[in-house]
Design a protein around this motif. Structure first.
Motif, short mmCIF file in Angstrom:
data_model
loop_
_atom_site.label_atom_id
_atom_site.label_comp_id
_atom_site.label_asym_id
_atom_site.label_seq_id
_atom_site.Cartn_x
_atom_site.Cartn_y
_atom_site.Cartn_z
N UNK A 32 0.81 -1.22 0.00
CA UNK A 32 0.00 0.00 0.00
C UNK A 32 0.84 1.27 0.00
N UNK A 33 1.92 1.28 -0.76
CA UNK A 33 2.76 2.47 -0.87
C UNK A 33 3.23 2.60 -2.32
N UNK A 34 3.02 3.77 -2.87
CA UNK A 34 3.48 4.06 -4.23
C UNK A 34 4.35 5.30 -4.18
N UNK A 35 5.55 5.18 -4.72
CA UNK A 35 6.45 6.32 -4.83
C UNK A 35 6.68 6.57 -6.30
N UNK A 36 6.40 7.78 -6.73
CA UNK A 36 6.56 8.16 -8.12
C UNK A 36 7.45 9.39 -8.20
N UNK A 37 8.35 9.41 -9.17
CA UNK A 37 9.20 10.58 -9.40
C UNK A 37 8.50 11.42 -10.46
#
Length: 130
Positions: A32-37
């Protein structure tokens, strides 16, 4: 205005940083974690790269950002291994939270609620004639 070289380096860094950060999330089994640049801005002397991150859920943003900032040397090392054939020197990385999506959500909520200036014209500031 960014030069073509700055844009190309920013794009290369963005792609590889996404791979590194999302790979770490998967490797550590964080659910349940999304990291987007969302964007990478490189200075004209190519020494500093400002990396803007979108983190979902947004409530975890400051905590995740602090963890990323504390691991910046490791991230830079991984990045240097990936781009060693494309760049002589990897710029120093500065991480920031990109809050543009939160800003858009606030506008949407304002337009959907009672404080909608389009539907309720009384909320608009009256122009003063001078």
């Amino acid at each position: 205005m960014e030069s073509n070289r700055q844009k190309k380096i920013g794009t290369v860094l963005q792609k590889d940083l996404v791979d590194i950060l999302q790979g770490e999330v998967r490797k550590n089994g964080i659910a349940n974690l999304i990291i987007s640049v969302s964007k990478v801005n490189v200075t004209t002397d190519l020494s500093i790269a400002k990396v803007f991150l979108s983190i979902f859920p947004a409530e975890k943003g400051p905590e995740i950002l602090e963890g990323i900032r504390s691991n910046t040397p490791l991230i830079k090392h991984d990045l240097s291994q990936r781009v060693k054939l494309q760049l002589r020197k990897v710029p120093n990385l500065l991480f920031y939270i990109d809050d543009s999506l939160e800003y858009i959500e606030k506008i949407d909520r304002a337009l959907a609620g009672e404080e909608n200036p389009i539907e309720n014209r009384d909320l608009l500031a009256k122009r003063k004639k001078s």
